[in-house]
Design a protein around this motif. Sequence first.
Motif, PDB file in Angstrom:
ATOM      1  N   ILE A   1       0.859  -1.186   0.000  1.00  0.00           N
ATOM      2  CA  ILE A   1       0.000   0.000   0.000  1.00  0.00           C
ATOM      3  C   ILE A   1       0.892   1.231   0.000  1.00  0.00           C
ATOM      4  O   ILE A   1       1.729   1.405   0.878  1.00  0.00           O
ATOM      5  CB  ILE A   1      -0.956  -0.005   1.210  1.00  0.00           C
ATOM      6  N   GLY A   2       0.699   2.100  -0.988  1.00  0.00           N
ATOM      7  CA  GLY A   2       1.568   3.252  -1.205  1.00  0.00           C
ATOM      8  C   GLY A   2       1.308   4.434  -0.288  1.00  0.00           C
ATOM      9  O   GLY A   2       0.332   4.484   0.463  1.00  0.00           O
ATOM     10  N   SER A   3       2.175   5.405  -0.391  1.00  0.00           N
ATOM     11  CA  SER A   3       2.158   6.612   0.425  1.00  0.00           C
ATOM     12  C   SER A   3       0.843   7.382   0.275  1.00  0.00           C
ATOM     13  O   SER A   3       0.361   7.586  -0.827  1.00  0.00           O
ATOM     14  CB  SER A   3       3.318   7.513  -0.003  1.00  0.00           C
ATOM     15  N   GLY A   4       0.291   7.794   1.402  1.00  0.00           N
ATOM     16  CA  GLY A   4      -0.902   8.629   1.388  1.00  0.00           C
ATOM     17  C   GLY A   4      -2.191   7.905   1.077  1.00  0.00           C
ATOM     18  O   GLY A   4      -3.256   8.524   1.056  1.00  0.00           O
ATOM     19  N   SER A   5      -2.150   6.602   0.836  1.00  0.00           N
ATOM     20  CA  SER A   5      -3.379   5.856   0.573  1.00  0.00           C
ATOM     21  C   SER A   5      -4.156   5.669   1.869  1.00  0.00           C
ATOM     22  O   SER A   5      -3.581   5.622   2.952  1.00  0.00           O
ATOM     23  CB  SER A   5      -3.069   4.497  -0.053  1.00  0.00           C
ATOM     24  N   ILE A   6      -5.474   5.569   1.740  1.00  0.00           N
ATOM     25  CA  ILE A   6      -6.355   5.459   2.900  1.00  0.00           C
ATOM     26  C   ILE A   6      -7.243   4.243   2.703  1.00  0.00           C
ATOM     27  O   ILE A   6      -7.895   4.112   1.661  1.00  0.00           O
ATOM     28  CB  ILE A   6      -7.211   6.735   3.041  1.00  0.00           C
ATOM     29  N   VAL A   7      -7.266   3.358   3.706  1.00  0.00           N
ATOM     30  CA  VAL A   7      -8.115   2.168   3.641  1.00  0.00           C
ATOM     31  C   VAL A   7      -9.038   2.191   4.858  1.00  0.00           C
ATOM     32  O   VAL A   7      -8.591   2.122   5.998  1.00  0.00           O
ATOM     33  CB  VAL A   7      -7.287   0.865   3.602  1.00  0.00           C
ATOM     34  N   HIS A   8     -10.345   2.329   4.587  1.00  0.00           N
ATOM     35  CA  HIS A   8     -11.364   2.405   5.634  1.00  0.00           C
ATOM     36  C   HIS A   8     -11.539   1.056   6.334  1.00  0.00           C
ATOM     37  O   HIS A   8     -11.195   0.014   5.776  1.00  0.00           O
ATOM     38  CB  HIS A   8     -12.719   2.757   5.003  1.00  0.00           C
ATOM     39  N   PRO A   9     -12.159   1.089   7.525  1.00  0.00           N
ATOM     40  CA  PRO A   9     -12.483  -0.182   8.187  1.00  0.00           C
ATOM     41  C   PRO A   9     -13.471  -0.981   7.330  1.00  0.00           C
ATOM     42  O   PRO A   9     -14.235  -0.414   6.562  1.00  0.00           O
ATOM     43  CB  PRO A   9     -13.136   0.239   9.509  1.00  0.00           C
ATOM     44  N   LYS A  10     -13.433  -2.286   7.473  1.00  0.00           N
ATOM     45  CA  LYS A  10     -14.309  -3.237   6.782  1.00  0.00           C
ATOM     46  C   LYS A  10     -14.031  -3.368   5.287  1.00  0.00           C
ATOM     47  O   LYS A  10     -14.792  -4.003   4.565  1.00  0.00           O
ATOM     48  CB  LYS A  10     -15.790  -2.902   6.993  1.00  0.00           C
ATOM     49  N   ALA A  11     -12.956  -2.776   4.793  1.00  0.00           N
ATOM     50  CA  ALA A  11     -12.555  -3.006   3.398  1.00  0.00           C
ATOM     51  C   ALA A  11     -11.844  -4.357   3.338  1.00  0.00           C
ATOM     52  O   ALA A  11     -11.316  -4.842   4.341  1.00  0.00           O
ATOM     53  CB  ALA A  11     -11.631  -1.897   2.923  1.00  0.00           C
ATOM     54  N   THR A  12     -11.828  -4.965   2.158  1.00  0.00           N
ATOM     55  CA  THR A  12     -11.206  -6.273   1.980  1.00  0.00           C
ATOM     56  C   THR A  12     -10.253  -6.220   0.798  1.00  0.00           C
ATOM     57  O   THR A  12     -10.646  -5.794  -0.289  1.00  0.00           O
ATOM     58  CB  THR A  12     -12.284  -7.348   1.725  1.00  0.00           C
ATOM     59  N   ILE A  13      -9.020  -6.668   1.005  1.00  0.00           N
ATOM     60  CA  ILE A  13      -8.039  -6.745  -0.074  1.00  0.00           C
ATOM     61  C   ILE A  13      -7.431  -8.145  -0.038  1.00  0.00           C
ATOM     62  O   ILE A  13      -6.774  -8.505   0.930  1.00  0.00           O
ATOM     63  CB  ILE A  13      -6.945  -5.665   0.084  1.00  0.00           C
ATOM     64  N   PHE A  14      -7.704  -8.941  -1.089  1.00  0.00           N
ATOM     65  CA  PHE A  14      -7.242 -10.325  -1.164  1.00  0.00           C
ATOM     66  C   PHE A  14      -6.306 -10.506  -2.353  1.00  0.00           C
ATOM     67  O   PHE A  14      -6.717 -10.333  -3.497  1.00  0.00           O
ATOM     68  CB  PHE A  14      -8.399 -11.306  -1.350  1.00  0.00           C
ATOM     69  N   ALA A  15      -5.077 -10.885  -2.096  1.00  0.00           N
ATOM     70  CA  ALA A  15      -4.140 -11.266  -3.145  1.00  0.00           C
ATOM     71  C   ALA A  15      -4.148 -12.790  -3.190  1.00  0.00           C
ATOM     72  O   ALA A  15      -3.310 -13.447  -2.581  1.00  0.00           O
ATOM     73  CB  ALA A  15      -2.756 -10.718  -2.845  1.00  0.00           C
ATOM     74  N   VAL A  16      -5.121 -13.362  -3.884  1.00  0.00           N
ATOM     75  CA  VAL A  16      -5.339 -14.805  -3.897  1.00  0.00           C
ATOM     76  C   VAL A  16      -4.242 -15.535  -4.665  1.00  0.00           C
ATOM     77  O   VAL A  16      -3.638 -16.479  -4.172  1.00  0.00           O
ATOM     78  CB  VAL A  16      -6.727 -15.145  -4.482  1.00  0.00           C
ATOM     79  N   ALA A  17      -3.962 -15.103  -5.911  1.00  0.00           N
ATOM     80  CA  ALA A  17      -2.980 -15.796  -6.742  1.00  0.00           C
ATOM     81  C   ALA A  17      -1.677 -15.022  -6.875  1.00  0.00           C
ATOM     82  O   ALA A  17      -0.602 -15.586  -6.765  1.00  0.00           O
ATOM     83  CB  ALA A  17      -3.572 -16.066  -8.122  1.00  0.00           C
ATOM     84  N   GLY A  18      -1.770 -13.714  -7.106  1.00  0.00           N
ATOM     85  CA  GLY A  18      -0.584 -12.878  -7.274  1.00  0.00           C
ATOM     86  C   GLY A  18      -0.657 -11.668  -6.361  1.00  0.00           C
ATOM     87  O   GLY A  18      -1.696 -11.389  -5.770  1.00  0.00           O
ATOM     88  N   PRO A  19       0.433 -10.929  -6.253  1.00  0.00           N
ATOM     89  CA  PRO A  19       0.466  -9.772  -5.349  1.00  0.00           C
ATOM     90  C   PRO A  19      -0.365  -8.591  -5.856  1.00  0.00           C
ATOM     91  O   PRO A  19      -0.692  -8.513  -7.036  1.00  0.00           O
ATOM     92  CB  PRO A  19       1.949  -9.402  -5.299  1.00  0.00           C
ATOM     93  N   ILE A  20      -0.684  -7.688  -4.937  1.00  0.00           N
ATOM     94  CA  ILE A  20      -1.411  -6.461  -5.246  1.00  0.00           C
ATOM     95  C   ILE A  20      -0.533  -5.287  -4.835  1.00  0.00           C
ATOM     96  O   ILE A  20      -0.047  -5.245  -3.703  1.00  0.00           O
ATOM     97  CB  ILE A  20      -2.763  -6.385  -4.510  1.00  0.00           C
ATOM     98  N   VAL A  21      -0.325  -4.343  -5.754  1.00  0.00           N
ATOM     99  CA  VAL A  21       0.445  -3.130  -5.461  1.00  0.00           C
ATOM    100  C   VAL A  21      -0.493  -1.942  -5.653  1.00  0.00           C
ATOM    101  O   VAL A  21      -0.952  -1.678  -6.761  1.00  0.00           O
ATOM    102  CB  VAL A  21       1.673  -3.001  -6.383  1.00  0.00           C
ATOM    103  N   ILE A  22      -0.774  -1.248  -4.550  1.00  0.00           N
ATOM    104  CA  ILE A  22      -1.668  -0.098  -4.563  1.00  0.00           C
ATOM    105  C   ILE A  22      -0.817   1.162  -4.536  1.00  0.00           C
ATOM    106  O   ILE A  22       0.031   1.327  -3.668  1.00  0.00           O
ATOM    107  CB  ILE A  22      -2.630  -0.138  -3.355  1.00  0.00           C
ATOM    108  N   GLY A  23      -1.039   2.055  -5.494  1.00  0.00           N
ATOM    109  CA  GLY A  23      -0.251   3.277  -5.613  1.00  0.00           C
ATOM    110  C   GLY A  23      -0.526   4.272  -4.498  1.00  0.00           C
ATOM    111  O   GLY A  23      -1.239   3.983  -3.535  1.00  0.00           O
TER     112      GLY A  23
END
Length: 177
Positions: A28-50
């Motif tokens: 998860i990149g600089s300045g990004s905001i993830v609220h409560p109850k959000a879901t991020i699943f990297a099931v097969a490959g990685p996830i890169v959030i800017g």
Amino acid sequence: MAPIRDKFTIHSKAVVCQDVELKGDITIGSGSIVHPKATIFAVAGPIVIGSGCIIEESAVIVNRRREVMRIGDDNLFEIGCRVEAPSIGFFNTFSTRSRVHHTVRIGSLCVIGANCVLAPAEDDALPDYTIVYGPSAERRTWTGKGKIQEADLRRKHAEYLREMLPKFNRLRRGDGT
């Protein structure tokens, strides 16, 4: 199949609430905001959030492909959206309860309207400045008029969230806890 190993890399300037469900290899990149109850699943490959992305409550981001799912800077994932696109450009808006299937690649400055479902049978790419709207997911091209005002509004939104979320939620650090 081997179990999914959790590996979280959260930038020190990102705001990620403790009540977020994270699985897999996630950055998860600089300045990004993830609220409560959000879901991020990297099931097969990685996830890169800017940097500068806002992921609201009940938003679900899933990577079902082995390739890296790259999410560009300044994207907004509104309440209840579900996004599985393998690549996402910058400054896109995924409106409330929208759905994007893993066969769609998203350009930049696109808007997926509320309750729209993008689920083509074969691989598809959404070009820059595309707006998807209506129950049949019709498409049109945006001229870009008003994007400076939209950027200012999104920046103020992020500023407010950076101030308010830590007051009412515990934050998560990048060590996988």
